[in-house]
Design a protein around this motif. Structure first.
Motif, mmCIF file in Angstrom:
data_model
loop_
_atom_site.group_PDB
_atom_site.id
_atom_site.type_symbol
_atom_site.label_atom_id
_atom_site.label_comp_id
_atom_site.label_asym_id
_atom_site.label_seq_id
_atom_site.Cartn_x
_atom_site.Cartn_y
_atom_site.Cartn_z
ATOM 1 N N LEU A 8 0.889 -1.121 -0.024
ATOM 2 C CA LEU A 8 -0.152 0.093 -0.023
ATOM 3 C C LEU A 8 1.008 1.347 -0.115
ATOM 4 C CD1 LEU A 8 -2.567 -0.919 2.711
ATOM 5 C CD2 LEU A 8 -2.967 -0.947 0.098
ATOM 6 N N GLY A 9 0.946 1.900 -1.275
ATOM 7 C CA GLY A 9 1.625 3.234 -1.156
ATOM 8 C C GLY A 9 1.057 4.298 -0.151
ATOM 9 N N THR A 10 1.791 5.448 -0.134
ATOM 10 C CA THR A 10 1.401 6.644 0.953
ATOM 11 C C THR A 10 -0.041 7.020 0.459
ATOM 12 O OG1 THR A 10 3.910 7.046 1.072
ATOM 13 C CG2 THR A 10 1.998 8.731 1.694
ATOM 14 N N ARG A 11 -0.510 7.205 -0.742
ATOM 15 C CA ARG A 11 -1.602 7.810 -1.085
ATOM 16 C C ARG A 11 -2.598 7.079 -0.755
ATOM 17 N NH1 ARG A 11 -1.774 12.653 -3.782
ATOM 18 N NH2 ARG A 11 -4.048 12.216 -4.611
ATOM 19 N N ALA A 12 -2.540 5.638 -0.981
ATOM 20 C CA ALA A 12 -3.665 4.461 -0.623
ATOM 21 C C ALA A 12 -3.631 4.429 1.090
ATOM 22 C CB ALA A 12 -2.864 3.216 -1.317
ATOM 23 N N LEU A 13 -2.615 4.575 1.513
ATOM 24 C CA LEU A 13 -2.732 4.670 3.114
ATOM 25 C C LEU A 13 -3.448 6.012 3.459
ATOM 26 C CD1 LEU A 13 0.702 3.434 4.175
ATOM 27 C CD2 LEU A 13 -1.575 2.306 4.699
ATOM 28 N N ASN A 14 -3.145 7.010 2.743
ATOM 29 C CA ASN A 14 -3.688 8.266 3.316
ATOM 30 C C ASN A 14 -5.353 8.187 3.011
ATOM 31 O OD1 ASN A 14 -4.848 11.036 1.624
ATOM 32 N ND2 ASN A 14 -3.633 11.429 3.291
ATOM 33 N N ALA A 261 -6.182 5.050 -4.412
ATOM 34 C CA ALA A 261 -5.368 6.073 -4.207
ATOM 35 C C ALA A 261 -5.632 7.369 -4.963
ATOM 36 C CB ALA A 261 -3.806 5.677 -4.724
ATOM 37 N N ASP A 262 -6.362 7.541 -6.003
ATOM 38 C CA ASP A 262 -6.624 8.590 -6.413
ATOM 39 C C ASP A 262 -8.112 9.181 -6.371
ATOM 40 O OD1 ASP A 262 -8.153 6.641 -7.909
ATOM 41 O OD2 ASP A 262 -7.479 7.246 -9.840
ATOM 42 N N THR A 263 -8.678 8.659 -5.290
ATOM 43 C CA THR A 263 -9.910 8.740 -4.925
ATOM 44 C C THR A 263 -9.877 10.397 -4.497
ATOM 45 O OG1 THR A 263 -10.587 6.753 -3.939
ATOM 46 C CG2 THR A 263 -11.949 8.701 -3.392
ATOM 47 N N PRO A 264 -10.906 11.298 -4.952
ATOM 48 C CA PRO A 264 -10.612 12.643 -4.611
ATOM 49 C C PRO A 264 -10.705 12.907 -3.104
ATOM 50 C CG PRO A 264 -12.090 12.623 -6.305
ATOM 51 C CD PRO A 264 -11.752 11.058 -6.061
ATOM 52 N N ALA A 265 -10.197 13.897 -2.496
ATOM 53 C CA ALA A 265 -10.053 14.346 -0.959
ATOM 54 C C ALA A 265 -10.353 15.813 -0.939
ATOM 55 C CB ALA A 265 -8.889 13.806 -0.148
ATOM 56 N N PRO A 266 -11.339 16.003 -0.535
ATOM 57 C CA PRO A 266 -11.727 17.370 -0.195
ATOM 58 C C PRO A 266 -10.847 18.164 0.877
ATOM 59 C CG PRO A 266 -13.628 16.328 -0.519
ATOM 60 C CD PRO A 266 -12.574 15.268 -0.247
ATOM 61 N N PRO A 267 -10.582 19.326 0.988
ATOM 62 C CA PRO A 267 -10.080 20.127 1.884
ATOM 63 C C PRO A 267 -10.805 19.853 3.210
ATOM 64 C CG PRO A 267 -10.092 21.693 0.027
ATOM 65 C CD PRO A 267 -10.893 20.672 -0.157
ATOM 66 N N ARG A 268 -10.101 19.800 4.315
ATOM 67 C CA ARG A 268 -10.714 19.905 5.782
ATOM 68 C C ARG A 268 -10.025 20.787 6.679
ATOM 69 N NH1 ARG A 268 -14.558 18.053 3.236
ATOM 70 N NH2 ARG A 268 -15.500 15.977 3.249
ATOM 71 N N PHE A 269 -10.918 21.285 7.448
ATOM 72 C CA PHE A 269 -10.218 22.209 8.657
ATOM 73 C C PHE A 269 -9.929 21.487 9.873
ATOM 74 C CE2 PHE A 269 -10.850 25.585 5.598
ATOM 75 C CZ PHE A 269 -9.973 26.412 5.932
ATOM 76 N N LEU A 270 -8.958 21.355 10.486
ATOM 77 C CA LEU A 270 -8.879 20.125 11.669
ATOM 78 C C LEU A 270 -8.430 21.240 12.976
ATOM 79 C CD1 LEU A 270 -7.148 17.368 10.370
ATOM 80 C CD2 LEU A 270 -9.490 17.582 10.535
ATOM 81 N N PRO A 271 -8.815 20.826 13.900
ATOM 82 C CA PRO A 271 -8.345 21.546 15.052
ATOM 83 C C PRO A 271 -6.804 21.230 15.582
ATOM 84 C CG PRO A 271 -9.661 19.617 16.009
ATOM 85 C CD PRO A 271 -9.715 19.727 14.268
ATOM 86 N N GLU A 272 -6.435 21.986 16.322
ATOM 87 C CA GLU A 272 -4.979 21.509 17.077
ATOM 88 C C GLU A 272 -5.141 20.281 17.963
ATOM 89 O OE1 GLU A 272 -6.819 24.533 20.216
ATOM 90 O OE2 GLU A 272 -7.152 24.156 18.087
ATOM 91 N N PHE A 273 -4.219 19.463 17.789
ATOM 92 C CA PHE A 273 -4.104 18.131 18.495
ATOM 93 C C PHE A 273 -5.084 17.147 17.748
ATOM 94 C CE2 PHE A 273 -3.320 21.105 22.010
ATOM 95 C CZ PHE A 273 -1.916 20.953 22.253
ATOM 96 N N ASP A 274 -5.636 17.317 16.605
ATOM 97 C CA ASP A 274 -6.399 16.262 16.021
ATOM 98 C C ASP A 274 -5.744 14.760 15.830
ATOM 99 O OD1 ASP A 274 -9.292 16.477 14.234
ATOM 100 O OD2 ASP A 274 -7.805 14.781 13.618
#
Length: 366
Positions: A8-14, A261-274
């Motif tokens: 599993l490459g990095t993008r697949a794991l992501n 691995a090429d599935t679109p991933a929209p932006p996300r805003f996360l809090p500190e310490f997520d």
């Protein structure tokens, strides 16, 4: 591990991890179900759990989590990695016993301040104190110091926190409310006893469902525990195995989602310490190597945002402005997507309030 384990490459794991973390597509889960699925939310400060759910759930309202806390269905308690988490009541009574051995080991760091202190007696006395009425850490220190006047006051309070499953009582943690940290035991607050120390096997399966595919070291990093290899070996017949690009063995649930691995991933805003950024030994599945260390300076940790599934910068609210600071250059399309996600986050967390959105430049650490 066998030579035939798929890689599993990095993008697949992501993409797999984002899916498990409810960050690839917003989930219809309730706030309570999401807290349970995610095995808790990092909660060093009051607001992060709310922002964490806003990034993950469709139609989330901050009041939904606040009401669960007021009704004692979720609590704030020290568990994994000796940090405060927001957990369901059930998990507070099971996960804390699971990590208790790590809290006991933590006490060795304070042994110089605890010379002559009977820790069993300290735990019993502290329990009586906080169950009589919730106490602040200052009140707990002062009461314990009367019994052990030669001990280090801070070490006494930390010993109580390590030995007992102390929860922060409301109004601390409620959305839009303020309150100092006052503590009582989880058993007293929830009206039922803690579970016996469980075998880690069930938690291994839950960790993989929320953070997998993952290695033994990944889970040990998340839990702050050691010696989990035996549990993974017991479960091996029920699990699939993969390798990452460095040959590290990864375990996973057979029916867990592993998007392309090429599935679109929209932006996300996360809090500190997520927990997305804290729960693996190898964090390159989310944090590009060139951005390692960019989301904190000393003890200061920043809220972050993702672009294409990976850490891309930090953000903050300054009065009436959402300041977005990318680490690198964003394309015009990416800036537009980040802006739209920022507007959605603000509408969820601060409805009826008008904010500007400004892009800045993240300061590189010196």
């Amino acid at each position: 591990m066998t030579k035939t384990d798929p890689v599993l490459g990095t993008r697949a794991l992501n993409r797999a991890t984002l899916d498990r973390q409810l960050l690839l597509n917003r989930s219809p889960l309730t706030a309570r179900a999401a807290v349970e699925h995610l095995l808790g939310l990092q909660a060093q400060n009051v607001k992060p759990p709310y922002y964490a759910l806003a990034a993950r759930l469709d139609g989330f309202r901050p009041e939904a989590l606040s009401e669960l806390m007021a009704d004692r269905e979720v609590v704030r308690i020290v568990t994994m990695r000796s940090t405060i988490h927001t957990h369901t009541a059930d998990d507070a009574l099971t996960l804390r016993p699971l990590v208790q051995a790590a809290r006991d080991r933590e006490l060795t760091n304070f042994r110089k301040g605890l010379v002559g202190v009977d820790l069993d007696r300290l735990a019993a006395l502290a329990r009586d104190l906080v169950e009589a009425e919730p106490r602040t850490m200052k009140q707990l220190r002062e009461a314990l110091l009367e019994e052990w006047p030669d001990a280090d006051p801070q070490s006494l309070a930390i010993a109580a926190r390590c030995r007992l499953p102390l929860v922060q009582v409301t109004p601390r943690g409620l959305w839009g409310r303020s309150g100092q940290v006052a503590l009582t035991t989880a058993e007293h607050w929830l009206g039922r006893p803690a579970e016996p120390v469980p075998a880690p096997d069930a938690t291994v399966l839950r960790y993989l469902a929320a953070f997998g595919p993952a290695s033994v070291k990944d889970m040990q990093t998340w839990a702050g525990l050691t010696r989990l290899k035996e549990a993974f070996e017991r479960l091996r017949p029920r699990l699939l195995t993969f390798r990452d690009e460095h040959g590290v063995e990864l375990f996973d649930l057979p029916d867990a989602p592993r998007p392309a691995a090429d599935t679109p991933a929209p932006p996300r805003f996360l809090p500190e310490f997520d927990n997305l950024l804290l729960s693996h030994a190898d964090r390159t599945r989310v944090i590009p190597a060139e951005y390692w260390g960019r989301s904190w300076v000393g003890n200061m940790v920043y809220a972050t945002f993702l672009v294409d599934g990976f850490l891309a910068g930090v953000w903050k609210l300054e009065e009436d402005t959402l300041v977005v600071e990318p680490f690198g250059k964003l394309t015009k399309a990416q800036r537009q997507e980040v802006t739209e996600e920022g507007m959605r986050m603000l509408a969820t967390m601060h409805p009826g309030t008008s904010y500007d959105i400004r892009f800045g430049t993240a300061v590189r650490p010196s």
